[in-house]
Design a protein around this motif. Structure first.
Motif, PDB file in Angstrom:
ATOM      1  N   GLN B  41       1.042  -1.251   0.015  1.00 52.63           N
ATOM      2  CA  GLN B  41       0.054  -0.155  -0.182  1.00 52.63           C
ATOM      3  C   GLN B  41       0.672   1.251   0.050  1.00 52.63           C
ATOM      4  O   GLN B  41       0.469   2.128  -0.692  1.00 52.63           O
ATOM      5  N   ASP B  42       1.759   1.144   0.760  1.00 50.65           N
ATOM      6  CA  ASP B  42       2.758   2.489   0.773  1.00 50.65           C
ATOM      7  C   ASP B  42       3.468   2.712  -0.504  1.00 50.65           C
ATOM      8  O   ASP B  42       3.421   3.927  -0.792  1.00 50.65           O
ATOM      9  N   VAL B  43       3.918   1.603  -0.893  1.00 54.15           N
ATOM     10  CA  VAL B  43       4.818   1.531  -2.194  1.00 54.15           C
ATOM     11  C   VAL B  43       3.790   2.129  -3.436  1.00 54.15           C
ATOM     12  O   VAL B  43       4.215   2.848  -4.077  1.00 54.15           O
ATOM     13  N   LEU B  44       2.497   1.786  -3.335  1.00 59.64           N
ATOM     14  CA  LEU B  44       1.748   1.946  -4.348  1.00 59.64           C
ATOM     15  C   LEU B  44       1.417   3.623  -4.445  1.00 59.64           C
ATOM     16  O   LEU B  44       1.452   4.268  -5.596  1.00 59.64           O
ATOM     17  N   ALA B  45       1.310   3.969  -3.121  1.00 64.89           N
ATOM     18  CA  ALA B  45       0.846   5.512  -3.143  1.00 64.89           C
ATOM     19  C   ALA B  45       2.127   6.266  -3.371  1.00 64.89           C
ATOM     20  O   ALA B  45       2.110   7.172  -4.318  1.00 64.89           O
ATOM     21  N   ASP B  46       3.367   5.713  -3.288  1.00 69.20           N
ATOM     22  CA  ASP B  46       4.753   6.370  -3.545  1.00 69.20           C
ATOM     23  C   ASP B  46       4.882   6.395  -5.053  1.00 69.20           C
ATOM     24  O   ASP B  46       4.881   7.331  -5.657  1.00 69.20           O
ATOM     25  N   ALA B  47       4.428   5.213  -5.545  1.00 69.35           N
ATOM     26  CA  ALA B  47       4.551   5.078  -7.105  1.00 69.35           C
ATOM     27  C   ALA B  47       3.487   5.964  -7.968  1.00 69.35           C
ATOM     28  O   ALA B  47       3.811   6.657  -8.870  1.00 69.35           O
ATOM     29  N   PHE B  48       2.409   6.039  -7.270  1.00 68.42           N
ATOM     30  CA  PHE B  48       1.200   6.867  -8.089  1.00 68.42           C
ATOM     31  C   PHE B  48       1.691   8.388  -8.029  1.00 68.42           C
ATOM     32  O   PHE B  48       1.517   9.105  -8.978  1.00 68.42           O
ATOM     33  N   LEU B  49       2.604   8.838  -6.863  1.00 73.11           N
ATOM     34  CA  LEU B  49       2.995  10.177  -6.905  1.00 73.11           C
ATOM     35  C   LEU B  49       3.906  10.592  -7.994  1.00 73.11           C
ATOM     36  O   LEU B  49       4.095  11.379  -8.711  1.00 73.11           O
TER      37      LEU B  49
END
Lengths: 206, 183
Positions: B41-49
């Motif tokens: 979840q954390d990495v998905l948010a980072d990647a989306f940014l």
């Protein structure tokens, strides 16, 4: 491998796919994520910016990337030597002319927009500090690489102290560098601090 | 390259919203296959940014491999951050979350995958789970499609041999093969 064997292998892999069951509970998760992303970033959206003068670079250090090669290492492989990589390539990059110290008066004012133009940016901890090389264990790539270890070579030992910072073993640094591997100083690299890290986050998109 | 739109010039927000419909689930699944839920979840948010900030760089015709490449880089960074934390704070009593891969139900397969090199494993997983073609895998990894084809073929062969028990240690390997047939 026959097509049949290949199909069998693929089917077996797919049967074991960890993503098979894990579906998000909220049906609106994609719009939610989109909104969260855009609101995180509001106010720092990149806009076109005028071309800047190149900063005065301390020409003494260049960046050689150790390891990485064609594929990234996700974990340390071959436990006894964490720096061993399947494809070890050392990239030696051109050393621009120059030397001599850099005084703060010859530096540009720090600018996130200029930092953003740096093709190489990372943070790492100095594991070895020699008389003319520094080895950094990378803990984060912002841009331009994926090796676990990076080496800086200083070909002008008389200028090992630049911008008031020296490399010390065990300390953490933020490093940005240009295409030819020249590490930028004048505040565009330095010891890790919250504010400099914040600038790197802003420049390179977390 | 800009995203193709067939109407009047769409805003950046609209382009990103449209792109998210295409790439969000493939990115999420890529991460869920390779790390625990929380890190995913954390990495998905980072990647989306990152995708949002680099929206103009996203290939219009095939955005998924490129976005998976971003997720891959963010995952590597997240793992590095965890390792660094582990070194700083040595909590030997706890089992720190290290973002390692989920354990598969198919334990033989899980073990066989674990015996592949990191590169081989990554190739086989992108082929089987993400179902990417060699030229798309090439985009994710930043290498040539030819290199992918050669290496992928070898990796699949190795995995198949491991699963058939041929990489066992001499006699024990043979025992393994017999054991499997009996089941």
């Amino acid at each position: 491998m026959s097509d049949e064997t290949e199909d069998r292998l693929r089917r077996r892999m797919r049967a074991a796919d960890p993503a098979r069951q894990a579906t998000p509970s909220a049906p609106s998760w994609i719009p939610d994520l989109v909104e969260a992303t855009m609101s995180t970033d509001r106010g720092t959206e990149p806009t076109s910016r005028p071309r800047r003068w190149a900063p005065v670079l301390a020409a003494a250090a260049l960046l050689a990337v150790v390891g990485g090669g064609a594929y990234a290492l996700l974990d340390d492989e071959g436990g006894s030597n964490p720096r061993a990589t399947p494809v070890a390539t050392t990239t030696t990059l051109a050393l621009p002319g120059g030397g001599g110290g850099v005084s703060s008066s010859s530096c540009l004012q720090f600018d996130v927009g200029f930092l953003r133009d740096m093709p190489i940016a990372l943070s790492g901890t100095a594991t070895e500090v020699g008389s003319d090389t520094v080895t950094l264990e990378v803990d984060r790539w912002y841009q331009g690489g994926d090796a676990d270890v990076v080496r800086l070579a200083n070909f002008d030992p008389a200028n090992s102290s630049l911008d008031g910072f020296v490399f010390e073993q065990g300390e953490r640094y933020l490093i940005s560098a240009s295409d030819d591997g020249t590490v930028s100083f004048c505040g565009f690299s330095g010891p890790w601090t919250e504010s400099l890290a914040g600038a790197f986050d802003e420049a390179f998109g977390s | 390259m800009e995203l193709v739109s067939d109407g009047p010039a769409t805003s950046r927000e609209d382009r990103f919203t449209d792109l998210a419909q295409v790439v969000a689930d493939p990115m999420r699944r890529y991460l869920v296959r390779r790390t625990d839920t929380e890190m995913a979840q954390d990495v998905l948010a980072d990647a989306f940014l990152v995708v949002w900030r680099r929206l103009d760089d996203v290939p219009a015709d095939d955005p998924i491999p490129w976005c998976i490449g971003v997720a891959r880089g963010c995952l590597a960074n997240a793992r590095r951050a965890v390792r660094r934390q582990q070194r700083l704070v040595q909590r030997l009593s706890q089992q720190p979350r290290d973002g390692s891969e989920p354990v598969l139900d198919d334990t033989d397969l899980h073990e066989a995958l674990g015996r592949l090199s990191g590169q081989d494993r990554e190739l086989v997983e992108l082929w089987a789970w993400e179902q990417l073609a060699p030229q798309e895998i090439a985009v994710v990894l930043g290498v040539t499609p030819n290199a992918v084809r050669i290496r992928l073929h070898r990796a699949r062969t190795k995995l198949a041999e491991l699963l058939e028990g041929r990489h066992g240690d001499g006699g024990a390997g043979q025992e393994q093969v017999k054991e499997r047939r009996r089941r």
